[in-house]
Write a protein that holds these residues in place. Structure first.
Motif, PDB file in Angstrom:
ATOM      1  N   GLN A 191      41.653  23.559 -28.877  1.00 54.76           N
ATOM      2  CA  GLN A 191      41.730  22.144 -28.294  1.00 54.76           C
ATOM      3  C   GLN A 191      43.074  22.170 -27.539  1.00 54.76           C
ATOM      4  OE1 GLN A 191      42.358  19.281 -31.576  1.00 54.76           O
ATOM      5  NE2 GLN A 191      40.354  19.755 -32.529  1.00 54.76           N
ATOM      6  N   THR A 192      44.149  23.001 -27.503  1.00 56.46           N
ATOM      7  CA  THR A 192      45.297  23.055 -26.617  1.00 56.46           C
ATOM      8  C   THR A 192      45.147  24.458 -26.226  1.00 56.46           C
ATOM      9  OG1 THR A 192      46.628  23.404 -28.341  1.00 56.46           O
ATOM     10  CG2 THR A 192      46.031  20.876 -27.466  1.00 56.46           C
ATOM     11  N   PRO A 193      45.740  24.812 -24.990  1.00 53.60           N
ATOM     12  CA  PRO A 193      45.668  26.224 -24.568  1.00 53.60           C
ATOM     13  C   PRO A 193      46.746  26.813 -25.365  1.00 53.60           C
ATOM     14  CG  PRO A 193      45.918  24.606 -22.745  1.00 53.60           C
ATOM     15  CD  PRO A 193      45.950  23.813 -23.917  1.00 53.60           C
ATOM     16  N   PRO A 194      46.455  28.251 -25.598  1.00 54.44           N
ATOM     17  CA  PRO A 194      47.168  29.156 -26.524  1.00 54.44           C
ATOM     18  C   PRO A 194      48.618  29.435 -25.731  1.00 54.44           C
ATOM     19  CG  PRO A 194      45.531  30.515 -25.433  1.00 54.44           C
ATOM     20  CD  PRO A 194      45.300  29.043 -24.925  1.00 54.44           C
ATOM     21  N   LYS A 195      49.668  29.782 -26.706  1.00 56.08           N
ATOM     22  CA  LYS A 195      50.808  30.200 -26.036  1.00 56.08           C
ATOM     23  C   LYS A 195      50.982  31.532 -26.329  1.00 56.08           C
ATOM     24  CE  LYS A 195      53.026  25.552 -26.726  1.00 56.08           C
ATOM     25  NZ  LYS A 195      54.172  24.869 -27.259  1.00 56.08           N
ATOM     26  N   GLU A 196      50.475  32.371 -25.293  1.00 52.64           N
ATOM     27  CA  GLU A 196      50.784  33.673 -25.464  1.00 52.64           C
ATOM     28  C   GLU A 196      52.169  34.242 -25.291  1.00 52.64           C
ATOM     29  OE1 GLU A 196      46.659  35.891 -24.346  1.00 52.64           O
ATOM     30  OE2 GLU A 196      47.534  34.881 -22.710  1.00 52.64           O
ATOM     31  N   VAL A 197      52.730  35.103 -26.035  1.00 52.55           N
ATOM     32  CA  VAL A 197      54.031  35.557 -25.879  1.00 52.55           C
ATOM     33  C   VAL A 197      53.989  37.147 -25.663  1.00 52.55           C
ATOM     34  CG1 VAL A 197      56.264  35.687 -27.433  1.00 52.55           C
ATOM     35  CG2 VAL A 197      54.862  33.670 -27.512  1.00 52.55           C
ATOM     36  N   PHE A 198      54.617  37.408 -24.705  1.00 50.12           N
ATOM     37  CA  PHE A 198      54.891  38.874 -24.408  1.00 50.12           C
ATOM     38  C   PHE A 198      56.309  39.296 -24.257  1.00 50.12           C
ATOM     39  CE2 PHE A 198      50.596  37.252 -22.973  1.00 50.12           C
ATOM     40  CZ  PHE A 198      49.822  37.958 -23.996  1.00 50.12           C
TER      41      PHE A 198
END
Length: 385
Positions: free
Chosen positions: A65-72
């Protein structure tokens, strides 16, 4: 089931478009995404699976439903002054994920075998002289000061230095694309190399779309990061040293000292010879790029800044031409390339674990980016473990 469609939130489509390279999609694909965004159409399961493969966005992301928060975390170490992107490419993300998985696996194996931490990782601080750090690297790797004279080319010396790193416990991987997918090349303007520091399984990855001289410099630069205990996502070519932070300056200095030891440089440089000719001579002598020689000459007062900047502009053009020629060249033997890209110490440890039954075959294929056929053929070509 064929008629079932799945609603997609418009903000997810926006996020997808921001995190892909649109030139990887054709006009029909872009129109399809736009129709999903507006609600004019809803995708079927098959259409969503196809779009996931084309964009290299995980299937499940489309259903959020909401954009993912990708952590790199490694992205935070991107070299200052590198090409700015809103987000890393999916190609870089996939390579980082693969290398992280390999490092995690190798660390677990080494710890299970009771291996000690590597003492050289993080053994020096930023305040230490570059010459002293370079001396330590040569000592640990059992290299003489003039090790550069061992090979005939930068490629030869890259292989020698890589072998010594591997013998000391450093994982070194190379590659110019994601796995064996020729449609997913790694962008040299995004990164040349990266380092994932770990006391048990430190890992260096070198982007092979760079020229041989560039790959050698990157390997030495990343090695310095290991001694300083700092992760790295390196982007600067060896003809550019401007606008980088103190950490990168230190690693550049260490790499230069390893490639062109200052005492050897001073005894080799002949000021009576025209600069362009002397730079070419020294480049052949030290098996490195003319850019490194130019920087060494400038830092040691052998040439003035105006001439240095002029000749560096020429080096930049040479680098671009070399890049263009490399892009036109053939890929070579598939299995030789695969084995060259993989760290053989890791591959041997992986196969021993498979034979012992502690690692599944499917995990071995996933970690190496292969399938059953290519994995087995690569091991046969390597001559077993």
């Amino acid at each position: 089931m064929a008629g079932i469609t799945l609603p997609i939130h418009s903000n997810i489509i926006d996020w997808v478009l921001q995190n892909i390279q649109e030139d990887h999609l054709d006009t029909a694909d872009l129109h399809q995404l736009d129709a999903w965004k507006t609600g004019e159409k809803q995708p079927t399961l098959r259409q969503l699976e196809d779009m996931s493969k084309k964009t290299h966005i995980p299937f499940g992301y489309f259903l959020l439903q909401t954009p993912p928060k990708e952590v790199f975390p490694l992205i935070e170490y991107r070299t200052v002054g590198s090409t700015k992107r809103k987000s890393p490419s999916r190609e870089l993300i996939d390579v980082l994920d693969q290398m992280a998985a390999i490092q995690d696996w190798m660390r677990d194996e080494l710890q299970a075998d009771g291996m000690d931490k590597l003492s050289f990782v993080g053994s020096y601080g930023l305040h230490m002289p570059a010459i002293q750090i370079a001396q330590s690297i040569r000592h640990i790797l059992e290299l003489k000061t003039n090790w550069y004279s061992t090979g005939k080319t930068a490629g030869d010396n890259f292989n020698l230095f890589r072998e010594r790193l591997t013998n000391c416990g450093v994982l070194v991987f190379t590659g110019g694309k994601v796995g064996s997918n020729t449609h997913r090349p790694l962008n040299i303007n995004e990164f040349r190399a990266f380092t994932q520091v770990d006391p048990y399984a430190p890992l260096i990855f070198i982007n092979t779309t760079d020229a041989p001289n560039g790959r050698l410099f990157s390997l030495l630069h990343e090695t310095a990061h290991l001694w300083l205990g700092e992760n790295s996502l390196f982007n600067h070519p060896d003809w550019s040293r401007e606008n980088v932070n103190l950490l990168e300056q230190k690693c550049n200095a260490v790499a230069a000292e390893l490639l062109v030891p200052i005492d050897d440089f001073r005894s080799t440089w002949d000021s009576s010879v025209p600069v362009e000719e002397m730079v070419e001579r020294a480049s052949h002598y030290f098996r490195c790029s003319e850019a490194v020689i130019l920087r060494r000459a400038y830092d040691n007062g052998k040439i003035q800044r105006d001439l240095y900047m002029k000749l560096m502009a020429v080096q930049k053009q040479h680098w671009k031409n070399a890049r263009a020629n490399k892009e036109k060249s053939s890929g070579g033997d598939f299995y030789n390339t695969l084995l060259s890209n993989l760290d053989r110490r890791f591959l041997s440890a992986l196969e021993r674990s498979v034979l012992q039954g502690t690692t599944q075959d499917t995990d071995a294929y996933r970690l190496t980016g292969t399938n059953r056929k290519t994995y087995r053929a690569a091991l046969a070509r390597m001559g077993g473990i």
